[in-house]
Each structure stands twice: as C-alpha cells, then as structure tokens.
Scaffold this active site. Structure first.
Site, PDB file in Angstrom:
ATOM      1  N   CYS A 139     -12.405  13.257   2.470  1.00 41.50           N
ATOM      2  CA  CYS A 139     -12.980  13.697   3.740  1.00 41.50           C
ATOM      3  C   CYS A 139     -12.206  14.893   4.303  1.00 41.50           C
ATOM      4  O   CYS A 139     -11.046  15.143   3.943  1.00 41.50           O
ATOM      5  CB  CYS A 139     -12.985  12.563   4.754  1.00 41.50           C
ATOM      6  SG  CYS A 139     -14.159  12.829   6.108  1.00 41.50           S
TER       7      CYS A 139
ATOM      8  N   ASP B 217     -12.489   1.689   9.301  1.00 37.08           N
ATOM      9  CA  ASP B 217     -11.375   2.572   9.611  1.00 37.08           C
ATOM     10  C   ASP B 217     -10.531   1.909  10.699  1.00 37.08           C
ATOM     11  O   ASP B 217     -10.988   0.996  11.392  1.00 37.08           O
ATOM     12  CB  ASP B 217     -11.903   3.926  10.080  1.00 37.08           C
ATOM     13  CG  ASP B 217     -10.874   5.040   9.962  1.00 37.08           C
ATOM     14  OD1 ASP B 217      -9.707   4.748   9.639  1.00 37.08           O
ATOM     15  OD2 ASP B 217     -11.241   6.199  10.205  1.00 37.08           O
TER      16      ASP B 217
END
Length: 209
Positions: free
Chosen positions: A8, A128
């Site tokens: 990412c 997350d």
C-alpha cells in the site's frame, strides 16, 4: 493456500515497478488525506506499470461519489477500499470491494469482530490497528490471535505493523487470505526495494512450511 500480498501507499511508477518485481498481487494507491496521497493522473501512470493479475486498489476515507468516479476514470479496473468508518450503506453505494475494520491493539472478542464484519458481508474485510485520529498506516500491530477463528470462516486481510520480521508469525497464527503492508516496506517514508523483496520472501517462506 498461497497468501496474497498487497503493498500500500505506492506513489510513483517506480514504486509500482519495484512492487511487481518483488512479486506482489496488488498495490494500494491512497486518495485520502495522507503524505502518500496521489492524484488520479499519477494513479493512471502507476497503473500503466501493472501487468495482468496485479490488482490496483484505491484507498479512500469518506469519499464523495465524484472522487471515486474520477479515480476510476483514470484507472478503470481500480478496486475500492474504504478505510474510514463508512456505514455499510455508504460502502455499498460506492461499490467498495474492501472495507477496513479497525481493531484495538489488545484485540477484541470474536463475536464482536464477526458482528462488525457481517455488516459488510459483500466486501473483503481488512483488519487494521485502531489508533485514534488515524484511518490506517499506523505501523502498529494488534493481537492477531483475535482473528484466528474468523479467518477459518471467511477470507480476510491483515494489516497494521507488518514487517518482514513478523509477517511469518502473523500468517502462522491467522492464516489470512492476504496481508497488507505500507510502512513496513519503507525507509524514511519511501518505498525500500530491499524491504519489499524481504517481505515477499518472508511470506513465501511461511507459506511453504
């Protein structure tokens, strides 16, 4: 099963090339407020470097429909990841494929994680670490064992503080469908080719055991 890998926070075609060379399955491009935020024009340039079967993912936090449409005009095959506290209705209207679920560092009960995940039943859940004021990219891991039961029930993605040094332990405990890394493959805020290769190697070595 082979663990999929998403890098990412790619901000340039060079990042994308390095990710592809390392052997990733997907790259994330951030369109939300972040030091790594990019424009649709940059996203188009990045996507041109991706071969078939490497998926571009656009990361948003409470985007407008117009923002999503501009990104998809630049990258037609872009998958949408929502990393804020968007409701299931908002996520569905925008056509999200991946929905971030934020977990306390100490973990949460399985029933609670299952309930929150089921609200986004048509989307891939990405777990997350919950850090106040941050929608992602915290660099902080959470108690992965909280996800062990859930990963047996459905495909999930694990993010949050992963590095080449600890991703093998995460996969051993959780056996997720995919892992997602950003700061763990960076040095001084920039993608580090050596760390990118080391991360993929660590995942593949764990997959083989």
């Amino acid at each position: 099963m082979r663990t999929r890998i998403k890098f990412c926070g790619c901000t340039s075609p060079e990042d994308a090339l390095a990710a592809v060379e390392a052997g990733v399955d997907a790259i994330g491009m951030i369109f939300a407020d972040s030091p790594r935020r990019i424009s649709p024009q940059t996203a188009r340039a990045i996507a041109r470097e991706l071969p078939p079967f490497v998926t571009p993912v656009g990361v948003f936090v409470f985007p407008t429909r117009a923002e999503v449409e501009r990104a998809r005009e630049a990258v037609p095959n872009l998958l949408l990841q929502l990393s804020g506290n968007e409701s299931p209705e908002q996520a569905a209207v925008l056509g999200a494929s991946i929905k971030a679920i934020h977990v306390r560092a100490e973990g949460e009960p399985l029933d609670e994680l299952r309930r929150r995940t089921d609200e986004y039943s048509t989307m891939m859940p990405l777990f997350d670490t919950q850090v106040d004021g941050r929608a992602g990219g915290t660099g902080v891991p959470f108690a992965w064992r909280a996800l062990e039961g859930l990963a047996r029930e459905r495909p999930i993605v694990v993010a949050g503080g992963l590095t080449a040094a600890n991703v093998g332990g995460c996969i051993r405990i959780v056996r997720p469908y995919a892992v997602d890394v950003r700061s763990g493959i960076e040095t001084d805020g920039h993608k580090d080719r050596a760390k990118m290769r080391a991360f993929v190697t660590a995942v593949r070595e764990r997959d083989e055991t």
